[in-house]
Design a protein around this motif. Structure first.
Motif, mmCIF file in Angstrom:
data_model
loop_
_atom_site.group_PDB
_atom_site.id
_atom_site.type_symbol
_atom_site.label_atom_id
_atom_site.label_comp_id
_atom_site.label_asym_id
_atom_site.label_seq_id
_atom_site.Cartn_x
_atom_site.Cartn_y
_atom_site.Cartn_z
ATOM 1 N N ARG A 235 37.628 23.543 55.415
ATOM 2 C CA ARG A 235 38.748 23.053 56.232
ATOM 3 C C ARG A 235 40.082 23.473 55.625
ATOM 4 O O ARG A 235 40.338 23.246 54.445
ATOM 5 C CB ARG A 235 38.688 21.526 56.309
ATOM 6 N N VAL A 236 40.929 24.090 56.471
ATOM 7 C CA VAL A 236 42.305 24.395 56.066
ATOM 8 C C VAL A 236 43.203 23.475 56.881
ATOM 9 O O VAL A 236 43.201 23.534 58.117
ATOM 10 C CB VAL A 236 42.667 25.873 56.353
ATOM 11 N N ASP A 237 43.936 22.612 56.192
ATOM 12 C CA ASP A 237 44.851 21.700 56.878
ATOM 13 C C ASP A 237 46.215 22.388 56.945
ATOM 14 O O ASP A 237 46.889 22.545 55.922
ATOM 15 C CB ASP A 237 44.945 20.386 56.099
ATOM 16 N N THR A 238 46.608 22.812 58.156
ATOM 17 C CA THR A 238 47.860 23.570 58.274
ATOM 18 C C THR A 238 49.054 22.665 58.589
ATOM 19 O O THR A 238 50.156 23.165 58.785
ATOM 20 C CB THR A 238 47.746 24.691 59.334
ATOM 21 N N LEU A 239 48.816 21.351 58.662
ATOM 22 C CA LEU A 239 49.954 20.456 58.890
ATOM 23 C C LEU A 239 50.709 20.181 57.597
ATOM 24 O O LEU A 239 51.820 19.669 57.625
ATOM 25 C CB LEU A 239 49.490 19.127 59.503
ATOM 26 N N GLY A 251 30.641 14.028 57.958
ATOM 27 C CA GLY A 251 30.370 13.344 59.230
ATOM 28 C C GLY A 251 31.163 13.959 60.360
ATOM 29 O O GLY A 251 31.868 14.958 60.175
ATOM 30 N N PRO A 252 31.078 13.368 61.561
ATOM 31 C CA PRO A 252 31.855 13.866 62.693
ATOM 32 C C PRO A 252 33.355 13.756 62.420
ATOM 33 O O PRO A 252 33.782 12.851 61.696
ATOM 34 C CB PRO A 252 31.458 12.929 63.843
ATOM 35 N N LEU A 253 34.115 14.677 62.967
ATOM 36 C CA LEU A 253 35.574 14.621 62.874
ATOM 37 C C LEU A 253 36.060 13.665 63.959
ATOM 38 O O LEU A 253 35.900 13.932 65.155
ATOM 39 C CB LEU A 253 36.152 16.025 63.108
ATOM 40 N N VAL A 254 36.638 12.551 63.524
ATOM 41 C CA VAL A 254 37.134 11.550 64.480
ATOM 42 C C VAL A 254 38.625 11.792 64.664
ATOM 43 O O VAL A 254 39.378 11.853 63.687
ATOM 44 C CB VAL A 254 36.858 10.123 63.944
ATOM 45 N N LEU A 255 39.057 11.940 65.899
ATOM 46 C CA LEU A 255 40.449 12.294 66.170
ATOM 47 C C LEU A 255 41.323 11.046 66.169
ATOM 48 O O LEU A 255 40.951 10.018 66.760
ATOM 49 C CB LEU A 255 40.560 13.005 67.520
ATOM 50 N N THR A 256 42.465 11.150 65.499
ATOM 51 C CA THR A 256 43.361 9.998 65.435
ATOM 52 C C THR A 256 44.765 10.323 65.951
ATOM 53 O O THR A 256 45.569 9.428 66.175
ATOM 54 C CB THR A 256 43.500 9.513 63.981
ATOM 55 N N GLY A 257 45.111 11.600 66.099
ATOM 56 C CA GLY A 257 46.465 11.994 66.508
ATOM 57 C C GLY A 257 46.658 13.454 66.173
ATOM 58 O O GLY A 257 45.734 14.257 66.318
ATOM 59 N N ALA A 258 47.872 13.787 65.677
ATOM 60 C CA ALA A 258 48.186 15.198 65.395
ATOM 61 C C ALA A 258 47.179 15.804 64.425
ATOM 62 O O ALA A 258 46.819 15.197 63.412
ATOM 63 C CB ALA A 258 49.589 15.301 64.813
ATOM 64 N N ILE A 259 46.743 17.001 64.751
ATOM 65 C CA ILE A 259 45.814 17.735 63.880
ATOM 66 C C ILE A 259 46.028 19.228 64.125
ATOM 67 O O ILE A 259 46.270 19.656 65.260
ATOM 68 C CB ILE A 259 44.345 17.327 64.150
ATOM 69 N N ASP A 260 45.979 20.024 63.062
ATOM 70 C CA ASP A 260 46.037 21.486 63.194
ATOM 71 C C ASP A 260 45.194 22.070 62.062
ATOM 72 O O ASP A 260 45.708 22.529 61.050
ATOM 73 C CB ASP A 260 47.497 21.978 63.146
ATOM 74 N N ASP A 261 43.886 21.983 62.237
ATOM 75 C CA ASP A 261 42.921 22.392 61.212
ATOM 76 C C ASP A 261 42.278 23.722 61.579
ATOM 77 O O ASP A 261 41.938 23.953 62.750
ATOM 78 C CB ASP A 261 41.766 21.381 61.124
ATOM 79 N N ILE A 262 42.072 24.555 60.587
ATOM 80 C CA ILE A 262 41.230 25.751 60.763
ATOM 81 C C ILE A 262 39.967 25.510 59.944
ATOM 82 O O ILE A 262 40.054 25.189 58.749
ATOM 83 C CB ILE A 262 41.948 27.015 60.263
#
Ligand SMILES: O=P(O)(O)OC[C@H]1O[C@@H](O)[C@H](O)[C@@H](O)[C@@H]1O
Length: 343
Positions: A235-239, A251-262
């Protein structure tokens, strides 16, 4: 609206969307797809159960421009990540007028047969290169499932759009190329395959590029959505600046709001689970990476072509080639796809 073609697999009609040329694909079970000719951008995929699977902004541009939604085609640069940093953000393909190539060619290409000479739609300026058929091995197994290829072909509705190097692309990128988007709708499934041919003369340097299918999925509520299958990738977190890199969560990626992952090196098909049910998202060929993007409330408010609250109703899960830019020599072909299936 004019009826263009009708076959056992369904119909393809030419329509207009916000005054721009587009295509409407329908099949016998009631699935529908709308594709804008400009940018070869899928805008809507409504499955026979009446569920719209794509997010698309209600703020459609009145001039030929990329639309915030559906599936923008990103080539030959992803975001501003190179390898050619002089190119516009997300490359030029989404800003270009594409042309329709013959749907009969599409069907034969997907099944590994060569298109007969003169088989291309009259007026299509750019015939696909002679050997433009996709190798059978490229068609993901789950397209046909238990059925044989011929039976699956009967239910397939196909559209192929092409972009050839032109004055505008050459001003930005010197290479001569043919890029095709093969769109195949099957009951409850959508297959999108990019086919790139390097048409530079032998002896030229290889072309280097990054690319993506920037798919905007509809969700009923972002915070009730999750993506499963990213474990094992990086995972690259570009934020955050500088970007951080590490193993993706187990585990599963649970969405909570802003995200910009590669996510680099995604190893298996993903499953998007939301209020609309479960959707399988598979990549093939040159797409090894996945981008998960949502602007969240603050950034969404700064995006002009999307209502402020719509970040809650969308999630981009993009099939991409980013971490290892592709290298293609003159005469070479590059294939990459995203395959979506309602579960
Ligand atoms: O606004 P654009 O150019 O269509 O880009 C939208 C988003 O596209 C995503 O692919 C990028 O990861 C984001 O960083 C970017 O904001």
């Amino acid at each position: 609206m004019t009826s263009d073609s009708r076959g056992a697999g369904g119909t393809v009609e030419t329509i207009t969307v916000a005054g721009q040329p587009a295509f409407s694909l329908r099949n016998s079970v009631g699935d529908q797809l709308v594709v804008l000719q400009h940018g070869a951008q899928v805008l809507s995929w409504m499955t026979a159960d009446g569920i719209e699977r794509m997010y698309c902004t209600p703020r459609l541009p009145s001039t030929p421009k990329p639309v915030r939604g559906g599936v923008p085609v990103i080539f030959p640069q992803f975001n501003l990540r190179g390898p050619d940093f002089s190119l516009p953000r997300h490359g030029f393909a989404r800003h270009q007028p594409w042309e329709r190539l013959d749907a009969v060619f599409a069907a034969s290409a997907l099944h590994g047969a060569s298109a007969p000479a003169g088989d291309h739609e009259a007026g299509a300026r750019v015939p696909p290169p002679p050997a433009a058929a996709l190798p059978a091995a490229h068609v993901p197994h789950d397209i046909v499932g238990a059925e044989d290829a011929a039976a699956a072909g009967l239910h397939a509705t196909d559209l192929v759009l092409g972009l050839h190097a032109n004055e505008a692309t050459r001003a930005a990128w010197t290479h001569d190329f043919s890029l095709q988007l093969h769109i195949r709708m099957l009951p409850g499934q959508l297959d999108l395959q990019l086919v790139l041919d390097n048409l530079d003369p032998q002896g030229c340097a290889p072309m280097h590029f990054t690319a993506a299918l920037h798919t905007y999925f509809a969700v009923t509520e972002l915070t009730a959505s999750q993506v499963d299958g990213l474990a094992g990738s990086t995972r690259v977190d570009t934020l955050v600046q500088p970007n951080t890199q590490g193993p993706a969560g187990k585990g599963p990626l649970v969405l909570t709001g802003a995200i910009d992952d590669i996510y680099l090196g995604v190893q298996r098909p993903l499953v998007l689970q939301s209020g609309l049910g479960r959707l399988r998202i598979a990549m093939s060929g040159g797409f090894a990476d996945t981008v998960v993007w949502n602007p969240g409330p603050v950034n969404a408010a700064a995006i002009d072509d999307m209502p402020d609250d719509d970040w809650r109703r969308m999630l981009c899960v993009e099939a991409a080639c980013i971490g290892q830019p592709a290298e293609l020599p003159p005469g070479g072909r590059w294939l990459a796809g995203q395959h979506l299936q309602v579960m």
